[in-house]
Design an enzyme around this catalytic site. Structure first.
Site, PDB file in Angstrom:
ATOM      1  N   TRP A  29       0.929  -1.138   0.032  1.00  0.00           N
ATOM      2  CA  TRP A  29       0.112   0.054   0.029  1.00  0.00           C
ATOM      3  C   TRP A  29       0.836   1.294   0.137  1.00  0.00           C
ATOM      4  O   TRP A  29       0.377   2.119  -0.088  1.00  0.00           O
ATOM      5  CB  TRP A  29      -0.993  -0.015   1.076  1.00  0.00           C
ATOM      6  CG  TRP A  29      -0.081  -0.194   2.417  1.00  0.00           C
ATOM      7  CD1 TRP A  29       0.419   0.626   3.381  1.00  0.00           C
ATOM      8  CD2 TRP A  29      -0.425  -1.546   3.205  1.00  0.00           C
ATOM      9  NE1 TRP A  29       0.753  -0.162   4.518  1.00  0.00           N
ATOM     10  CE2 TRP A  29       0.483  -1.476   4.207  1.00  0.00           C
ATOM     11  CE3 TRP A  29      -0.625  -2.766   2.685  1.00  0.00           C
ATOM     12  CZ2 TRP A  29       0.744  -2.744   5.195  1.00  0.00           C
ATOM     13  CZ3 TRP A  29      -0.277  -3.895   3.676  1.00  0.00           C
ATOM     14  CH2 TRP A  29       0.307  -3.804   4.701  1.00  0.00           C
ATOM     15  N   ARG A  30       2.065   1.160  -0.002  1.00  0.00           N
ATOM     16  CA  ARG A  30       3.112   2.404  -0.032  1.00  0.00           C
ATOM     17  C   ARG A  30       3.462   2.382  -1.415  1.00  0.00           C
ATOM     18  O   ARG A  30       4.264   3.417  -1.726  1.00  0.00           O
ATOM     19  CB  ARG A  30       4.175   2.201   0.980  1.00  0.00           C
ATOM     20  CG  ARG A  30       3.837   2.151   2.464  1.00  0.00           C
ATOM     21  CD  ARG A  30       4.920   2.170   3.398  1.00  0.00           C
ATOM     22  NE  ARG A  30       4.750   2.253   4.771  1.00  0.00           N
ATOM     23  CZ  ARG A  30       5.505   2.082   5.695  1.00  0.00           C
ATOM     24  NH1 ARG A  30       6.819   1.874   5.404  1.00  0.00           N
ATOM     25  NH2 ARG A  30       5.204   2.187   7.138  1.00  0.00           N
ATOM     26  N   GLU A  42      -4.955   1.000   6.361  1.00  0.00           N
ATOM     27  CA  GLU A  42      -5.289   1.672   7.774  1.00  0.00           C
ATOM     28  C   GLU A  42      -6.221   0.754   8.426  1.00  0.00           C
ATOM     29  O   GLU A  42      -6.063   0.435   9.578  1.00  0.00           O
ATOM     30  CB  GLU A  42      -5.190   2.830   7.727  1.00  0.00           C
ATOM     31  CG  GLU A  42      -4.025   3.661   7.307  1.00  0.00           C
ATOM     32  CD  GLU A  42      -2.726   3.284   8.425  1.00  0.00           C
ATOM     33  OE1 GLU A  42      -2.923   2.941   9.165  1.00  0.00           O
ATOM     34  OE2 GLU A  42      -1.685   3.715   7.687  1.00  0.00           O
ATOM     35  N   GLN A  47      -5.490  -3.483  15.030  1.00  0.00           N
ATOM     36  CA  GLN A  47      -5.681  -4.824  15.759  1.00  0.00           C
ATOM     37  C   GLN A  47      -4.943  -5.936  15.080  1.00  0.00           C
ATOM     38  O   GLN A  47      -5.227  -6.872  15.406  1.00  0.00           O
ATOM     39  CB  GLN A  47      -7.185  -5.052  16.187  1.00  0.00           C
ATOM     40  CG  GLN A  47      -7.804  -3.945  16.678  1.00  0.00           C
ATOM     41  CD  GLN A  47      -7.468  -3.706  18.029  1.00  0.00           C
ATOM     42  OE1 GLN A  47      -7.047  -4.527  18.681  1.00  0.00           O
ATOM     43  NE2 GLN A  47      -7.757  -2.545  18.453  1.00  0.00           N
ATOM     44  N   THR A  48      -4.073  -5.651  13.878  1.00  0.00           N
ATOM     45  CA  THR A  48      -3.701  -6.913  13.002  1.00  0.00           C
ATOM     46  C   THR A  48      -2.186  -6.465  12.917  1.00  0.00           C
ATOM     47  O   THR A  48      -1.861  -5.368  12.493  1.00  0.00           O
ATOM     48  CB  THR A  48      -4.533  -7.075  11.690  1.00  0.00           C
ATOM     49  OG1 THR A  48      -6.091  -7.057  12.362  1.00  0.00           O
ATOM     50  CG2 THR A  48      -4.272  -8.274  11.122  1.00  0.00           C
ATOM     51  N   LEU A  85      -9.738 -11.974   9.873  1.00  0.00           N
ATOM     52  CA  LEU A  85      -8.812 -10.742  10.364  1.00  0.00           C
ATOM     53  C   LEU A  85      -9.883 -10.391  11.659  1.00  0.00           C
ATOM     54  O   LEU A  85      -9.341  -9.547  12.437  1.00  0.00           O
ATOM     55  CB  LEU A  85      -9.195  -9.603   9.274  1.00  0.00           C
ATOM     56  CG  LEU A  85      -8.307  -9.454   8.277  1.00  0.00           C
ATOM     57  CD1 LEU A  85      -8.497  -8.429   7.180  1.00  0.00           C
ATOM     58  CD2 LEU A  85      -6.796  -9.326   8.698  1.00  0.00           C
ATOM     59  N   GLY A  86     -11.040 -10.522  11.712  1.00  0.00           N
ATOM     60  CA  GLY A  86     -11.774 -10.400  13.012  1.00  0.00           C
ATOM     61  C   GLY A  86     -12.297  -8.830  13.260  1.00  0.00           C
ATOM     62  O   GLY A  86     -11.970  -8.168  12.118  1.00  0.00           O
ATOM     63  N   TYR A  87     -13.052  -8.530  13.768  1.00  0.00           N
ATOM     64  CA  TYR A  87     -13.538  -7.149  14.144  1.00  0.00           C
ATOM     65  C   TYR A  87     -14.148  -6.764  12.806  1.00  0.00           C
ATOM     66  O   TYR A  87     -13.732  -5.974  12.132  1.00  0.00           O
ATOM     67  CB  TYR A  87     -12.501  -6.175  14.388  1.00  0.00           C
ATOM     68  CG  TYR A  87     -11.693  -6.261  15.668  1.00  0.00           C
ATOM     69  CD1 TYR A  87     -12.198  -5.966  16.995  1.00  0.00           C
ATOM     70  CD2 TYR A  87     -10.584  -7.005  15.878  1.00  0.00           C
ATOM     71  CE1 TYR A  87     -11.641  -6.101  18.353  1.00  0.00           C
ATOM     72  CE2 TYR A  87     -10.012  -7.389  17.054  1.00  0.00           C
ATOM     73  CZ  TYR A  87     -10.309  -6.853  18.224  1.00  0.00           C
ATOM     74  OH  TYR A  87      -9.848  -7.080  19.398  1.00  0.00           O
ATOM     75  N   TYR A 125      -7.238   8.806  13.974  1.00  0.00           N
ATOM     76  CA  TYR A 125      -5.873   8.323  13.566  1.00  0.00           C
ATOM     77  C   TYR A 125      -5.970   8.209  11.802  1.00  0.00           C
ATOM     78  O   TYR A 125      -5.091   8.644  11.190  1.00  0.00           O
ATOM     79  CB  TYR A 125      -5.640   6.930  14.122  1.00  0.00           C
ATOM     80  CG  TYR A 125      -4.534   6.326  13.390  1.00  0.00           C
ATOM     81  CD1 TYR A 125      -3.233   6.831  13.465  1.00  0.00           C
ATOM     82  CD2 TYR A 125      -4.938   5.417  12.688  1.00  0.00           C
ATOM     83  CE1 TYR A 125      -2.248   6.209  12.677  1.00  0.00           C
ATOM     84  CE2 TYR A 125      -3.808   4.559  11.810  1.00  0.00           C
ATOM     85  CZ  TYR A 125      -2.781   4.823  11.860  1.00  0.00           C
ATOM     86  OH  TYR A 125      -1.692   4.403  11.140  1.00  0.00           O
ATOM     87  N   ASP A 143      -1.588   6.800  16.795  1.00  0.00           N
ATOM     88  CA  ASP A 143      -1.837   5.436  17.003  1.00  0.00           C
ATOM     89  C   ASP A 143      -1.016   4.908  18.230  1.00  0.00           C
ATOM     90  O   ASP A 143      -0.132   5.703  18.707  1.00  0.00           O
ATOM     91  CB  ASP A 143      -1.909   4.462  15.821  1.00  0.00           C
ATOM     92  CG  ASP A 143      -0.286   4.241  15.243  1.00  0.00           C
ATOM     93  OD1 ASP A 143       0.634   5.022  15.856  1.00  0.00           O
ATOM     94  OD2 ASP A 143      -0.266   3.490  14.438  1.00  0.00           O
ATOM     95  N   THR A 316     -12.504  -8.210  22.777  1.00  0.00           N
ATOM     96  CA  THR A 316     -11.992  -7.177  23.444  1.00  0.00           C
ATOM     97  C   THR A 316     -12.705  -7.377  24.965  1.00  0.00           C
ATOM     98  O   THR A 316     -11.978  -6.880  25.854  1.00  0.00           O
ATOM     99  CB  THR A 316     -12.523  -5.789  22.758  1.00  0.00           C
ATOM    100  OG1 THR A 316     -11.845  -5.643  21.528  1.00  0.00           O
ATOM    101  CG2 THR A 316     -11.933  -4.760  23.351  1.00  0.00           C
TER     102      THR A 316
END
Length: 366
Positions: A29-30, A42, A47-48, A85-87, A125, A143, A316
């Site tokens: 992504w850069r 981002e 959380q990963t 990936l969760g969340y 953030y 962050d 969490t």
């Protein structure tokens, strides 16, 4: 708290960016400054870990190369792409944000951190990261890495668990961030925080900015950042029922709101909903599950205890402990069952949370 003068700030900027130019991570992504790419990365990185995110990011971009593709994606495809990936609220909010961009902004991104926070799911953030990297706005992206790096550099002892502390760090970093390369500066801080200035095993002796790191120089680096502990996650016990009807598996879909919304699992029954004594035995659990299936789903289940250690999974605010029970269901009407019967191939196509993968791995492996 240490305060740097203008000469020290300039020296720090030059030192940090020279290191970043030489040693900055080569991440997919850069490779450009496209705001869509910055945004997706981002959100995934929340959380990963970076190494986990890279293949997810690459698959996600292949599936949804534009905002319009993301906005139009079926939720099942979206959740499957995010699986592991969760969340999951993150990716649901991403799709809502994509639709908002198309509807309210003609598909164009706002260019400032202040206006980016008007978008669904974009907090301070992420807004700072997009604005600085994609649009060259000199704003900090605060962050966990930024908290850790600057609290050690400047010995800031404010409690980062308190929401008001963010404003202090934003104010401090705003004085230090260069106006010509704010995106590179923020990414350099990310790389510094994940390499030489990690939480538990920093290597500040070899850090490119060690002479600016006052906590290291004073020998109390691990005292920063200051953070009060969160309350422990609430323990909840479940039984996972790995039930088959002939060559099909019974799978349930979670409700459309709450934890793991719309994802698929085997039936997960809270132990407290079963009529069990505190000192229940495996046979008692099996009998209670059979009764539950009869009463709740009107299905006849012949169950057996899976004698392997329970699966544990921490969210969490909750920690789940899950004991497996296997079983066979007699052919019958699934009208009262909150799910469906699927083949193994069909099951593998369903979007499932990480905890369900752990259940299958634990109880179906030899």
């Amino acid at each position: 708290m240490i305060e740097w003068d203008a000469a020290t700030i300039k020296d720090f900027q030059t030192t940090l960016l020279a290191w970043f130019d030489e040693e900055g991570r080569d991440l997919p992504w850069r490779h450009d400054h496209e705001p869509y790419h910055v945004w997706v990365s981002e959100i995934m990185l929340q959380q990963t870990q970076v190494q986990t995110v890279i293949p997810y990011y690459q698959r996600f971009m292949a599936l949804f190369p534009t905002i319009a593709d993301l906005a139009a994606a079926p939720e099942s495809q979206l959740l499957k792409a995010w699986e592991g990936l969760g969340y999951y609220s993150r990716v649901r909010n991403m799709q809502r944000c994509a639709k908002q961009l198309l509807t309210d902004y003609d598909g164009q991104w706002p260019h400032t951190a202040a206006t980016l926070t008007d978008l669904i799911g974009i907090g301070p953030y992420t807004a700072g990261a997009i604005a600085s990297i994609a649009f060259n706005e000199p704003v900090p992206a605060v962050d966990g890495n930024a908290y850790r790096v600057f609290s050690r550099l400047l010995k800031i002892d404010a409690d980062i668990a308190k929401p008001q502390t963010r404003a202090l760090f934003e104010q401090v970093i705003s004085r230090i961030i260069p106006h010509d390369r704010p995106g590179d500066f923020n990414q350099a801080i990310m790389d510094l925080g994940s390499s030489y200035m990690t939480a538990r095993q920093p290597d500040s002796a070899h850090s490119p900015v060690k002479r600016f790191n006052q906590a290291y120089l004073d020998g109390d680096e691990l005292a920063y950042p200051v953070k009060t502990k969160k309350p422990r996650p609430k323990p909840i016990a479940y039984v996972a029922v790995l039930a088959q009807m002939q060559d099909h598996w019974l799978m349930t879909q979670r409700p459309s709101n709450g934890m793991l919304a719309n994802l698929w699992t085997v039936p997960l029954i809270p132990i407290e909903e079963l009529d069990l004594d505190e000192d229940y035995q495996p046979a008692d659990l099996v009998a209670a599950v059979e009764t539950y299936f009869k009463q709740e789903y009107r299905l006849t289940l012949t169950a057996h205890y899976l004698d392997k250690r329970p699966v544990t999974h921490t969210f969490t605010h909750q920690k789940w402990t899950i004991q497996g029970v296997g079983g066979e269901v007699m052919l019958g009407d699934l009208a009262y069952f909150a799910g469906k019967a699927v083949t193994t191939a069909e099951r593998q196509q369903l979007p499932m949370p990480k905890v369900q993968e752990k259940i299958f791995t634990r109880y179906l492996s030899d």
